[in-house]
Design an enzyme around this catalytic site. Structure first.
Site, PDB file in Angstrom:
ATOM      1  N   CYS A  15      -6.877  -4.345  -8.190  1.00 43.49           N
ATOM      2  CA  CYS A  15      -6.590  -3.958  -6.807  1.00 43.49           C
ATOM      3  C   CYS A  15      -6.113  -5.145  -5.974  1.00 43.49           C
ATOM      4  O   CYS A  15      -5.510  -4.943  -4.916  1.00 43.49           O
ATOM      5  CB  CYS A  15      -7.806  -3.303  -6.172  1.00 43.49           C
ATOM      6  SG  CYS A  15      -9.286  -4.306  -6.185  1.00 43.49           S
ATOM      7  N   HIS A  16      -6.325  -6.363  -6.466  1.00 42.64           N
ATOM      8  CA  HIS A  16      -5.836  -7.540  -5.737  1.00 42.64           C
ATOM      9  C   HIS A  16      -4.303  -7.577  -5.695  1.00 42.64           C
ATOM     10  O   HIS A  16      -3.742  -8.302  -4.894  1.00 42.64           O
ATOM     11  CB  HIS A  16      -6.390  -8.839  -6.368  1.00 42.64           C
ATOM     12  CG  HIS A  16      -5.907  -9.094  -7.746  1.00 42.64           C
ATOM     13  ND1 HIS A  16      -6.539  -8.580  -8.866  1.00 42.64           N
ATOM     14  CD2 HIS A  16      -4.846  -9.813  -8.199  1.00 42.64           C
ATOM     15  CE1 HIS A  16      -5.881  -8.967  -9.949  1.00 42.64           C
ATOM     16  NE2 HIS A  16      -4.853  -9.719  -9.569  1.00 42.64           N
ATOM     17  N   TYR A  48       0.829  -1.205   0.000  1.00 38.75           N
ATOM     18  CA  TYR A  48       0.000   0.000   0.000  1.00 38.75           C
ATOM     19  C   TYR A  48       0.866   1.259   0.000  1.00 38.75           C
ATOM     20  O   TYR A  48       0.540   2.248  -0.650  1.00 38.75           O
ATOM     21  CB  TYR A  48      -0.950   0.011   1.209  1.00 38.75           C
ATOM     22  CG  TYR A  48      -2.089  -0.958   1.062  1.00 38.75           C
ATOM     23  CD1 TYR A  48      -3.202  -0.644   0.289  1.00 38.75           C
ATOM     24  CD2 TYR A  48      -2.069  -2.193   1.700  1.00 38.75           C
ATOM     25  CE1 TYR A  48      -4.265  -1.532   0.149  1.00 38.75           C
ATOM     26  CE2 TYR A  48      -3.121  -3.086   1.569  1.00 38.75           C
ATOM     27  CZ  TYR A  48      -4.215  -2.754   0.793  1.00 38.75           C
ATOM     28  OH  TYR A  48      -5.252  -3.640   0.658  1.00 38.75           O
ATOM     29  N   ASN A  79     -12.869   0.438  -5.783  1.00 37.40           N
ATOM     30  CA  ASN A  79     -12.690   0.019  -7.165  1.00 37.40           C
ATOM     31  C   ASN A  79     -13.864  -0.872  -7.576  1.00 37.40           C
ATOM     32  O   ASN A  79     -14.081  -1.930  -7.005  1.00 37.40           O
ATOM     33  CB  ASN A  79     -11.362  -0.748  -7.290  1.00 37.40           C
ATOM     34  CG  ASN A  79     -11.197  -1.397  -8.636  1.00 37.40           C
ATOM     35  OD1 ASN A  79     -11.650  -0.892  -9.645  1.00 37.40           O
ATOM     36  ND2 ASN A  79     -10.536  -2.539  -8.648  1.00 37.40           N
ATOM     37  N   GLU A 138      -0.927 -15.519 -10.765  1.00 42.36           N
ATOM     38  CA  GLU A 138      -0.045 -14.530 -11.396  1.00 42.36           C
ATOM     39  C   GLU A 138       1.417 -14.799 -11.078  1.00 42.36           C
ATOM     40  O   GLU A 138       2.282 -14.653 -11.946  1.00 42.36           O
ATOM     41  CB  GLU A 138      -0.469 -13.128 -10.976  1.00 42.36           C
ATOM     42  CG  GLU A 138      -1.831 -12.763 -11.546  1.00 42.36           C
ATOM     43  CD  GLU A 138      -2.351 -11.419 -11.078  1.00 42.36           C
ATOM     44  OE1 GLU A 138      -1.662 -10.727 -10.290  1.00 42.36           O
ATOM     45  OE2 GLU A 138      -3.451 -11.057 -11.519  1.00 42.36           O
TER      46      GLU A 138
END
Length: 166
Positions: A134-135, A103, A126, A161
């Site tokens: 945003c993840h 963050y 979002n 990912e």
């Protein structure tokens, strides 16, 4: 008027609401009532029509789950808020898959290193999950933090990912 569709994904049902080829809202739910309140009042459609597919928008979700992690970033998104939050949403689309930011780093990338809470708020508000990823934002210690669609989904997305972006 806007269109919507619900797709089946490994992380559960994923519903997209779109208008004029742009995503207004998206998330891991089959419930429109969980998505519509996230759309800014000035963008909220007067009505919705269910469709079998949203073409390139649906294709981008399928491509993501097939391994093309960048596919959702090519899809137009329409969200509205104040200048910092809109900039922060744009920055989220630049965060590389497999390389989550804290963050604190996200606030810096959005232009205000002291605005950590505002950056977290941008994630929380979002409306276009996956298309505005945003993840990919985690706590400074690497733990997951929150996610509107549940930590199980966030963990699954980040694991996918990390594995595919090696």
């Amino acid at each position: 008027m806007a269109d919507y569709t619900t797709l089946t994904t490994p992380d559960g049902p994923f519903t997209l609401i779109a208008q004029d080829g742009a995503v207004l809202a998206a998330g891991w739910t089959a419930e429109l009532d969980e998505l519509l309140p996230q759309v800014h009042a000035s963008l909220r459609p007067a009505g919705l029509t269910e469709v079998a597919t949203l073409g390139a928008l649906s294709d981008a979700v399928q491509a993501y789950y097939d391994g093309d992690l960048a596919a959702p970033m090519s899809v137009p998104v329409r969200q509205k808020s104040g200048p910092f939050r809109e900039r922060a949403w744009d920055v989220l689309r630049e965060v590389a898959a497999g390389h989550p930011l804290s963050y604190t780093d996200y606030a810096s990338a959005a232009g205000n290193p002291k605005a950590v809470r505002a950056a977290a708020s941008a994630c929380a508000f979002n409306a276009a999950a996956l298309f505005v990823p945003c993840h990919r934002i985690v706590r400074n210690d690497g733990s997951l933090g929150g996610f509107r669609w549940g930590l199980t989904v966030k963990e699954s997305l980040l694991a996918r990912e990390a594995e595919l972006s090696v």
